[in-house]
Motif scaffolding. Sequence first.
Motif, PDB file in Angstrom:
ATOM      1  N   GLU A   1      14.214   5.061  -6.128  1.00 38.38           N
ATOM      2  CA  GLU A   1      15.305   4.672  -7.017  1.00 38.38           C
ATOM      3  C   GLU A   1      16.196   5.870  -7.337  1.00 38.38           C
ATOM      4  N   THR A   2      15.617   7.072  -7.343  1.00 38.30           N
ATOM      5  CA  THR A   2      16.381   8.274  -7.674  1.00 38.30           C
ATOM      6  C   THR A   2      16.156   9.353  -6.618  1.00 38.30           C
ATOM      7  N   GLU A   3      17.093  10.289  -6.566  1.00 39.66           N
ATOM      8  CA  GLU A   3      16.937  11.435  -5.655  1.00 39.66           C
ATOM      9  C   GLU A   3      15.772  12.306  -6.077  1.00 39.66           C
ATOM     10  N   ARG A   4      15.534  12.374  -7.363  1.00 38.79           N
ATOM     11  CA  ARG A   4      14.426  13.196  -7.857  1.00 38.79           C
ATOM     12  C   ARG A   4      13.085  12.698  -7.299  1.00 38.79           C
ATOM     13  N   GLY A   5      12.914  11.392  -7.220  1.00 39.82           N
ATOM     14  CA  GLY A   5      11.691  10.835  -6.642  1.00 39.82           C
ATOM     15  C   GLY A   5      11.524  11.245  -5.192  1.00 39.82           C
ATOM     16  N   GLU A   6      12.622  11.199  -4.456  1.00 43.27           N
ATOM     17  CA  GLU A   6      12.579  11.609  -3.046  1.00 43.27           C
ATOM     18  C   GLU A   6      12.213  13.080  -2.922  1.00 43.27           C
ATOM     19  N   ARG A   7      12.823  13.916  -3.749  1.00 42.04           N
ATOM     20  CA  ARG A   7      12.545  15.358  -3.679  1.00 42.04           C
ATOM     21  C   ARG A   7      11.106  15.670  -4.081  1.00 42.04           C
TER      22      ARG A   7
ATOM     23  N   LYS B   1       3.658   7.243  -7.288  1.00 38.78           N
ATOM     24  CA  LYS B   1       3.244   8.387  -8.123  1.00 38.78           C
ATOM     25  C   LYS B   1       4.228   9.560  -8.051  1.00 38.78           C
ATOM     26  N   PHE B   2       5.102   9.576  -7.053  1.00 43.42           N
ATOM     27  CA  PHE B   2       6.100  10.643  -6.942  1.00 43.42           C
ATOM     28  C   PHE B   2       7.427  10.252  -7.582  1.00 43.42           C
ATOM     29  N   SER B   3       7.604   8.988  -7.870  1.00 46.13           N
ATOM     30  CA  SER B   3       8.877   8.489  -8.382  1.00 46.13           C
ATOM     31  C   SER B   3       8.869   8.481  -9.905  1.00 46.13           C
ATOM     32  N   GLU B   4      10.024   8.798 -10.497  1.00 47.28           N
ATOM     33  CA  GLU B   4      10.095   8.722 -11.953  1.00 47.28           C
ATOM     34  C   GLU B   4      10.268   7.274 -12.414  1.00 47.28           C
ATOM     35  N   LYS B   5      10.870   6.442 -11.592  1.00 44.89           N
ATOM     36  CA  LYS B   5      11.041   5.038 -11.961  1.00 44.89           C
ATOM     37  C   LYS B   5      10.156   4.161 -11.069  1.00 44.89           C
ATOM     38  N   PHE B   6      10.631   3.857  -9.864  1.00 46.39           N
ATOM     39  CA  PHE B   6       9.849   3.029  -8.942  1.00 46.39           C
ATOM     40  C   PHE B   6      10.344   3.233  -7.522  1.00 46.39           C
TER      41      PHE B   6
ATOM     42  N   HIS C   1      12.037   1.778  -4.455  1.00 48.75           N
ATOM     43  CA  HIS C   1      12.993   0.683  -4.271  1.00 48.75           C
ATOM     44  C   HIS C   1      12.625  -0.193  -3.091  1.00 48.75           C
ATOM     45  N   SER C   2      12.360   0.416  -1.942  1.00 47.41           N
ATOM     46  CA  SER C   2      12.005  -0.382  -0.766  1.00 47.41           C
ATOM     47  C   SER C   2      11.137   0.426   0.181  1.00 47.41           C
ATOM     48  N   CYS C   3      10.477  -0.290   1.039  1.00 55.51           N
ATOM     49  CA  CYS C   3       9.590   0.316   2.020  1.00 55.51           C
ATOM     50  C   CYS C   3       9.790  -0.413   3.342  1.00 55.51           C
ATOM     51  N   THR C   4      10.223   0.314   4.362  1.00 55.70           N
ATOM     52  CA  THR C   4      10.476  -0.275   5.673  1.00 55.70           C
ATOM     53  C   THR C   4       9.451   0.268   6.652  1.00 55.70           C
ATOM     54  N   ILE C   5       8.727  -0.631   7.295  1.00 53.56           N
ATOM     55  CA  ILE C   5       7.697  -0.234   8.247  1.00 53.56           C
ATOM     56  C   ILE C   5       8.194  -0.556   9.649  1.00 53.56           C
ATOM     57  N   VAL C   6       8.212   0.463  10.495  1.00 50.59           N
ATOM     58  CA  VAL C   6       8.681   0.311  11.876  1.00 50.59           C
ATOM     59  C   VAL C   6       7.448   0.142  12.759  1.00 50.59           C
ATOM     60  N   ILE C   7       7.349  -1.009  13.398  1.00 55.46           N
ATOM     61  CA  ILE C   7       6.198  -1.243  14.273  1.00 55.46           C
ATOM     62  C   ILE C   7       6.599  -1.090  15.734  1.00 55.46           C
TER      63      ILE C   7
ATOM     64  N   GLU D   1       0.836  -1.203   0.000  1.00 59.12           N
ATOM     65  CA  GLU D   1       0.000   0.000   0.000  1.00 59.12           C
ATOM     66  C   GLU D   1       0.871   1.254   0.000  1.00 59.12           C
ATOM     67  N   TRP D   2       1.934   1.228   0.805  1.00 58.94           N
ATOM     68  CA  TRP D   2       2.855   2.367   0.866  1.00 58.94           C
ATOM     69  C   TRP D   2       3.580   2.525  -0.465  1.00 58.94           C
ATOM     70  N   ARG D   3       4.030   1.414  -1.024  1.00 57.10           N
ATOM     71  CA  ARG D   3       4.749   1.450  -2.304  1.00 57.10           C
ATOM     72  C   ARG D   3       3.853   2.044  -3.400  1.00 57.10           C
ATOM     73  N   GLU D   4       2.606   1.606  -3.448  1.00 57.13           N
ATOM     74  CA  GLU D   4       1.668   2.102  -4.450  1.00 57.13           C
ATOM     75  C   GLU D   4       1.419   3.605  -4.274  1.00 57.13           C
ATOM     76  N   PHE D   5       1.264   4.064  -3.038  1.00 59.31           N
ATOM     77  CA  PHE D   5       1.024   5.480  -2.762  1.00 59.31           C
ATOM     78  C   PHE D   5       2.208   6.343  -3.199  1.00 59.31           C
ATOM     79  N   PHE D   6       3.433   5.914  -2.880  1.00 56.96           N
ATOM     80  CA  PHE D   6       4.616   6.731  -3.168  1.00 56.96           C
ATOM     81  C   PHE D   6       5.133   6.581  -4.597  1.00 56.96           C
TER      82      PHE D   6
END
Length: 194
Positions: free
Chosen positions: A148-154, A56-61, A63-69, A49-54
Amino acid sequence: MIFLSIAMYYFFFIYQKELEIKYDENNLTASDYTVQVENPPKNAIDPEEWREFFTKFSEKFVHSCTIVINNEDLVKALVRRRILHEQLKLCLPGVDIKDIKQFEALRPKIRKEVTSLLKKLEDIKERIVELSKDEKIDDVNQVFVTFETERGERRALKALSYGHLERTFNSKTIKFMGKVLKVSEPTEPTAIRW
């Protein structure tokens, strides 16, 4: 004169921002590609769910999603149990602690320090059972999304950065599971286990 001072200040501010970005791009770390969600919904435990939500901001994909419980106390108790178990092995060389019959046969001959270790081990086992029954153990505390890229993060940081008033009153804010997320760039990964 005032106009010149303001223009110089504005120019210096923009130039300093550009230098900061260049410096950041020359020193790559995991946090250059990662955003931290500080207020995730407590039941949002599915990384897809988190990967799908984020995505849309990434130009590629993403890479990973870490959930802290919320299992820090349980993990500490499990580590403590392992340490006590290893100390018990050192005090009783050649004895298989998991072999109950062999262990029970030796119980009358055991020294005080071993008895103390056994008591601590029993106490920590009870604590582990108690902690594992806690309903809040599966609550999500934080989420780290690595692009995957810094641009996605920004892009994600820019799209999801809101002021307090905007977060409260603006209906156009982007929401995840009905919640406006507080997203930031995480600290450098010296203290975080990625």
